[in-house]
Design a protein around this motif. Structure first.
Motif, PDB file in Angstrom:
ATOM      1  N   HIS A 140       8.469  51.877  13.356  1.00 38.34           N
ATOM      2  CA  HIS A 140       9.593  51.386  11.934  1.00 38.34           C
ATOM      3  C   HIS A 140      10.915  51.872  12.796  1.00 38.34           C
ATOM      4  CE1 HIS A 140       8.057  49.415   8.757  1.00 38.34           C
ATOM      5  NE2 HIS A 140       7.300  50.150   8.422  1.00 38.34           N
ATOM      6  N   ALA A 141      10.964  52.805  13.244  1.00 34.35           N
ATOM      7  CA  ALA A 141      12.046  53.719  13.928  1.00 34.35           C
ATOM      8  C   ALA A 141      12.651  52.560  15.229  1.00 34.35           C
ATOM      9  CB  ALA A 141      12.060  54.884  14.179  1.00 34.35           C
ATOM     10  N   MET A 142      11.529  52.290  15.566  1.00 34.74           N
ATOM     11  CA  MET A 142      12.136  51.535  16.813  1.00 34.74           C
ATOM     12  C   MET A 142      12.401  49.936  16.348  1.00 34.74           C
ATOM     13  SD  MET A 142       9.426  50.363  19.567  1.00 34.74           S
ATOM     14  CE  MET A 142       8.065  49.049  18.299  1.00 34.74           C
ATOM     15  N   ALA A 143      11.577  49.736  16.442  1.00 30.24           N
ATOM     16  CA  ALA A 143      12.158  48.171  15.108  1.00 30.24           C
ATOM     17  C   ALA A 143      13.542  48.140  15.225  1.00 30.24           C
ATOM     18  CB  ALA A 143      11.781  47.651  14.336  1.00 30.24           C
ATOM     19  N   HIS A 144      13.605  49.055  13.586  1.00 33.73           N
ATOM     20  CA  HIS A 144      14.955  49.511  13.201  1.00 33.73           C
ATOM     21  C   HIS A 144      16.698  49.829  13.664  1.00 33.73           C
ATOM     22  CE1 HIS A 144      18.087  50.987   9.770  1.00 33.73           C
ATOM     23  NE2 HIS A 144      17.914  51.622  10.342  1.00 33.73           N
ATOM     24  N   GLU A 154      13.329  58.244  18.595  1.00 33.47           N
ATOM     25  CA  GLU A 154      14.192  60.109  19.122  1.00 33.47           C
ATOM     26  C   GLU A 154      14.897  61.255  17.409  1.00 33.47           C
ATOM     27  OE1 GLU A 154      13.649  62.081  22.018  1.00 33.47           O
ATOM     28  OE2 GLU A 154      12.998  60.423  22.970  1.00 33.47           O
ATOM     29  N   ALA A 155      15.262  60.132  16.659  1.00 28.59           N
ATOM     30  CA  ALA A 155      15.752  60.974  15.582  1.00 28.59           C
ATOM     31  C   ALA A 155      14.093  61.628  14.632  1.00 28.59           C
ATOM     32  CB  ALA A 155      16.819  60.110  15.105  1.00 28.59           C
ATOM     33  N   VAL A 156      13.014  60.252  14.890  1.00 28.12           N
ATOM     34  CA  VAL A 156      12.619  60.498  13.932  1.00 28.12           C
ATOM     35  C   VAL A 156      11.574  62.011  14.534  1.00 28.12           C
ATOM     36  CG1 VAL A 156       9.831  59.752  13.416  1.00 28.12           C
ATOM     37  CG2 VAL A 156      11.807  57.880  13.505  1.00 28.12           C
ATOM     38  N   PHE A 157      11.485  62.303  15.919  1.00 24.72           N
ATOM     39  CA  PHE A 157      11.157  63.278  16.120  1.00 24.72           C
ATOM     40  C   PHE A 157      11.762  64.844  15.867  1.00 24.72           C
ATOM     41  CE2 PHE A 157       7.430  60.366  18.758  1.00 24.72           C
ATOM     42  CZ  PHE A 157       6.642  60.508  18.705  1.00 24.72           C
ATOM     43  N   GLN A 214      12.663  59.693   7.187  1.00 24.85           N
ATOM     44  CA  GLN A 214      10.721  59.062   6.473  1.00 24.85           C
ATOM     45  C   GLN A 214       9.771  59.441   7.087  1.00 24.85           C
ATOM     46  OE1 GLN A 214      11.089  54.610   7.053  1.00 24.85           O
ATOM     47  NE2 GLN A 214      13.640  54.852   6.168  1.00 24.85           N
ATOM     48  N   ALA A 215       9.950  60.241   8.510  1.00 23.55           N
ATOM     49  CA  ALA A 215       9.296  60.892   9.606  1.00 23.55           C
ATOM     50  C   ALA A 215       7.447  61.154   8.497  1.00 23.55           C
ATOM     51  CB  ALA A 215       9.651  61.215   9.753  1.00 23.55           C
ATOM     52  N   VAL A 216       8.244  61.705   7.148  1.00 19.99           N
ATOM     53  CA  VAL A 216       7.129  62.843   7.163  1.00 19.99           C
ATOM     54  C   VAL A 216       7.452  62.966   5.626  1.00 19.99           C
ATOM     55  CG1 VAL A 216       7.213  65.087   8.649  1.00 19.99           C
ATOM     56  CG2 VAL A 216       8.663  65.213   6.956  1.00 19.99           C
ATOM     57  N   SER A 217       6.216  63.202   5.030  1.00 19.08           N
ATOM     58  CA  SER A 217       6.009  62.842   3.561  1.00 19.08           C
ATOM     59  C   SER A 217       5.896  64.790   3.547  1.00 19.08           C
ATOM     60  CB  SER A 217       4.442  62.502   3.133  1.00 19.08           C
ATOM     61  OG  SER A 217       3.610  63.111   3.663  1.00 19.08           O
ATOM     62  N   HIS A 218       5.733  64.378   1.504  1.00 18.47           N
ATOM     63  CA  HIS A 218       6.060  66.082   1.464  1.00 18.47           C
ATOM     64  C   HIS A 218       4.669  66.541   1.526  1.00 18.47           C
ATOM     65  CE1 HIS A 218       9.537  64.759  -0.964  1.00 18.47           C
ATOM     66  NE2 HIS A 218       9.405  63.685  -1.501  1.00 18.47           N
TER      67      HIS A 218
END
Length: 612
Positions: free
Chosen positions: A115-119, A60-63, A97-101
């Motif tokens: 990656h977020a799920m696993a972390h 959820e934090a990634v989204f 880390q969810a988005v790039s420049h």
């Protein structure tokens, strides 16, 4: 019902986490009730739920991070049942880390979501089964995040991910035992590897393979057969795979198809979990016909298994972790070490909890240390047949503590602890679970935080419905909890003990020294980000630029009203010389006042101060 995803993408991962959390929420009590291996402590369902809750919060934090950069407000794609706490601590690091420049894409990348799920699962893993589940999710992430999103987004990719998950989880357990969640995971991977079609077809094949393997677990582990139940960890994994089926098909597998009792008899969500607990308890009290095995596959001694469960996160290099495995393997059983890339989650059952933590210190930097005493009444700590299993102790103390150091201190004093990580307060369910772990007829609950009063009250009310007599002492700081615990006497009447502990806590004034995060109006004036704040009884009383000087000013104000004992609890980031300086000032200016110093670890505040 949201649109069913046609391929593996970030939204599918999000939906899966939400469905899995909801499924484990429904099955939690049922899974707890059949938990007899490796320790009959009735918490596997809760541990799995909390592990997936942490994974879900990280996704959820990634989204949320992606939506913030996109400038819009994002709505959930997964089930709206998820109502977990806002992502904190390590979750924001992943979200970043969810988005790039450059241009913001339509949604987070699959790699970022997995990656977020696993972390999230890794840092929030609870118990043996939760730790193994974290490694299963990490194994999946290694495949799904490889190369590009387009590489593993179909049914074949999902099958490869499940295969890697099962293999990596088995490798993480030092001495694998068949008839456990490892067996169920391997069967799911085997079935998925032989399936053809889209993600829905592969997920359903994995679920059916896992379900069949779960039904066979009593024939592989004697303790399950005696209790007449299937493996609790495997049952939880079946629920998680059922959520995967729901993600890609829009339909949840029929609950009645999931075996709970040996012989395929099903206990539904509305069944009497207490009765099931009683049946399991009665079964595990029966002496086995032959010597059983510990969780690591080694024969159990006549004296029974280790007394403590030790779990911690560890920052360490791979070579150091290899040595740590050998060291912990010699100390105890149920050893599971999961993770990688410098961050690990360590789980082991030992008699010498201190030695297990010291081994982590030698390997790297352990933190979020949780030590649970199984109790003399636990099936893991006493020879089979030598006592009634799960006989409740008369009284216990359950306390919320802000750092690993205090957790160790409280545990040594006999308390069952719940670690409140900085910015991530425990939910009422975690407090209820701690009361269950304490396994006592009477429980004194110490929230040690004014903001946890309502959460603790809800937990106490829930525990009372389960037949536990609970007294909530409204401690607002860990130093008040220390004062209460110091006068705790289990041998006296419950009411008298509660009154004495409440009086000791109330007679202890508390303060803390911390760093201001932002500019703000306070009782002492305007503070700027980076200022050192001295808070007395929750209100800012001193604003300074030096930690030691601010702490001294706070202590002088507190002692101006009198006192006999000063308690100092140092956080990891407190200056090395602050304790000696404050002790010296107390000796010089307040001759009749004693000082005691504890190391609190990562407790959020630089310093906690108590004056009794």
């Amino acid at each position: 019902m949201p649109q069913v995803p046609q391929r593996l993408d970030a939204s599918a991962v999000r939906a899966w986490c939400g469905f899995a959390l909801r499924a484990l929420g429904r099955a939690r009590e049922e899974i707890d009730a059949i938990n007899v291996y490796p320790v009959a402590d009735g918490d596997t369902g809760t541990n799995l739920y909390l592990t997936v809750e942490s994974a879900t919060a990280a996704v959820e934090a990634v989204f949320a991070g992606h939506a913030a950069l996109a400038g819009g407000k994002e709505t959930p794609d997964g089930p709206e049942a998820f109502d977990g706490r806002e992502a904190q601590d390590g979750h924001e690091a992943v979200a970043g880390q969810a988005v790039s420049h450059g241009r913001v894409p339509e949604g987070p990348a699959l790699a970022d979501a997995v990656h977020a799920m696993a972390h999230g699962a890794l840092i929030g893993a609870r118990g043996n089964s939760g730790t193994i589940l974290a490694q299963l999710l990490r194994g999946m992430a290694q495949v799904l995040a490889a190369d590009s999103d387009a590489t593993h987004t179909d049914g074949q990719g999902l099958g490869l991910a499940l295969r890697r998950a099962a293999d990596s989880a088995r490798q993480a357990v030092v001495h694998p035992v068949e008839g456990t969640v490892l067996t169920v995971a391997s069967a799911a991977a085997d079935a998925a590897s032989g399936a053809e079609g889209d993600c829905g077809a592969v997920a359903r094949a994995a679920y059916e393979g896992a379900r069949a393997a779960l039904a066979a677990t009593p024939g592989q582990l004697a303790v399950l057969e005696r209790a007449g139940v299937v493996d609790a960890g495997g049952r939880g994994l079946v629920a998680v795979l059922g959520a995967l089926v729901e993600t890609f098909t829009g339909e949840a597998p029929a609950a009645a198809a999931v075996p709970v009792l040996a012989g395929h008899a099903r206990v539904g969500a509305d069944s009497d979990a207490t009765g099931l607990h009683a049946r399991v308890d009665a079964a595990v009290t029966e002496p086995p016909e032959e010597v059983g095995e510990c969780a690591d596959g080694a024969p159990a001694s006549e004296e029974g298994g280790p007394a403590f469960e030790v779990i911690y996160l560890l920052e360490a290099e791979d070579t150091a972790v290899a040595r740590l495995r050998d060291r912990l393997d010699a100390l105890g059983d149920s050893l599971v070490v999961v993770g990688g890339d410098g961050l690990w989650n360590v789980h082991v059952h030992v008699d010498d909890a201190g030695a297990a933590v010291e081994a982590g210190v030698e390997a790297g930097r352990p933190y979020r240390i949780r030590i649970t005493h199984f109790g003399l009444d636990d099936a893991h700590t006493t020879g089979a047949g030598s006592r009634p299993v799960r006989e409740r102790v008369e009284r216990a103390v359950v306390a919320v503590v802000p750092g690993e150091g205090l957790a160790g201190l409280y545990t040594e004093a006999g308390a069952t602890t719940v670690l409140a990580r900085p910015g991530e307060p425990p939910a009422s369910g975690e407090l209820v679970e701690a009361v269950r772990r304490a396994h006592a007829r009477e429980v004194v609950l110490l929230p040690n935080d004014a903001e946890l009063r309502h959460t603790a009250a809800a937990a106490a009310e829930q525990a009372r419905t389960e037949g536990v007599r609970v007294a909530l002492i409204p401690t607002r700081s860990a130093v008040q909890g220390i004062a209460a615990l110091a006068v705790h006497e289990p041998g006296r009447r419950f009411d008298e003990d509660v009154v004495a502990m409440t009086s000791a806590a109330g007679a202890t004034r508390y303060a803390e020294v911390e760093v201001a995060e932002r500019q703000s109006w306070t009782m002492a004036g305007i503070c700027q980000a980076g200022d050192i704040l001295g808070l007395i009884e929750g209100d800012v009383a001193v604003i300074g630029s030096d930690v030691t000087a601010t702490a001294e000013a706070v202590l002088n104000r507190m002692l101006a009203a009198g006192g006999e004992m000063v308690t100092l609890v140092l956080g990891d980031e407190a200056p090395d010389t602050i304790a000696a300086h404050l002790e010296s000032r107390v000796r010089e200016s307040y001759l009749a006042v004693d000082t005691v110093v504890y190391r609190g670890g990562r407790q959020g505040a630089l310093l906690l101060i108590g004056v009794e």
